[in-house]
Design an enzyme around this catalytic site. Structure first.
Site, mmCIF file in Angstrom:
data_model
loop_
_atom_site.group_PDB
_atom_site.id
_atom_site.type_symbol
_atom_site.label_atom_id
_atom_site.label_comp_id
_atom_site.label_asym_id
_atom_site.label_seq_id
_atom_site.Cartn_x
_atom_site.Cartn_y
_atom_site.Cartn_z
ATOM 1 N N ASP A 28 0.870 -1.172 0.000
ATOM 2 C CA ASP A 28 0.000 0.000 0.000
ATOM 3 C C ASP A 28 0.912 1.229 0.000
ATOM 4 O O ASP A 28 2.091 1.141 0.350
ATOM 5 C CB ASP A 28 -0.884 -0.029 1.249
ATOM 6 N N ASP A 30 -0.354 5.067 0.733
ATOM 7 C CA ASP A 30 -0.733 6.093 1.706
ATOM 8 C C ASP A 30 -0.871 5.500 3.096
ATOM 9 O O ASP A 30 -1.666 4.598 3.333
ATOM 10 C CB ASP A 30 -2.050 6.760 1.284
#
Length: 222
Positions: A28, A30
């Site tokens: 991922d 953010d």
């Protein structure tokens, strides 16, 4: 900001190849590699205010870890005279402005990415953000990902498994042989539903503990 899951391995064991590493690591972006969750919340709150709404902690599950389109649809629900597309554009620009000026790389991220590159472990960036945002972030990470899956690349975003399934498909690896590194409930749900093993991290504590987790040992302090 919503509470994040505590550092933990969400699996009985991390799948590993002969050298003890997974076949691929899917990151991922953010809140995992760059500490932008606060910037995203600020952007969403700003756009919400322009619509006459004030975001609270109760709104967090509908905003944090979600795609721009999903967040826009949530914000315009019950608001007349505005389009999802227009609000999505406003969200993207508000977020981009904050990323350009307030981006912080999570401690340990560059070192972990360099270690994976040295070990020839394929890596993918799997983000709910638009590709335009990912392109702002990538130069700061200094890592050549084998693949970037952004919001535009799947019909459904997190918490659906589609982004992680697409990443595994393009890398030609089985999801069960991948480790996903996530920080948000929506991301954990997406990776778990795709069949990946998941390392849940807290950006405030950094990514140093993930090195041990990738080799099947509990993270330091976990």
């Amino acid at each position: 900001m919503p509470d994040r899951p505590a550092d933990a391995i969400v699996s009985d064991a991390v799948p590993s190849s002969v050298d003890g590493m997974p076949d691929a690591v899917l990151f991922d972006m953010d809140g995992t590699l760059v500490d932008t969750e606060g910037l995203w919340w600020q952007a969403a709150a700003s756009v919400a205010r322009s619509l006459g709404r004030a975001l609270t902690a109760a709104d967090a599950p509908h905003v944090t870890g979600r795609t721009v389109g999903d967040t826009a649809a949530y914000l315009v629900d019950g608001v007349g005279g505005v389009s999802v597309e227009g609000v999505a554009g406003a969200l993207t620009e508000a977020f981009a402005e904050r990323v350009r000026t307030g981006l912080t790389v999570v401690p340990g991220a560059p070192e972990l990415l360099a270690e994976l590159a040295a070990a020839d472990v394929p890596t993918a960036l799997v983000t709910a953000s638009p590709r335009s945002i990912a392109e702002l972030v990538l130069p700061r990470l200094g890592h050549a990902f084998d693949l970037v899956i952004a919001d535009e690349d799947t019909d459904r975003g997190k918490p659906h498994p589609d982004p992680y399934l697409e990443a595994a498909r393009r890398l030609r690896v089985a999801p069960a042989r991948c480790v996903a590194v996530e920080d948000s409930p929506a991301g954990v749900a997406a990776a778990t539903a795709a069949g990946c093993r998941v390392l849940v991290v807290d950006p405030a504590r950094g990514l140093a503990q993930v090195r041990a987790g990738l080799r099947g040992a509990p993270p330091h302090g976990g």
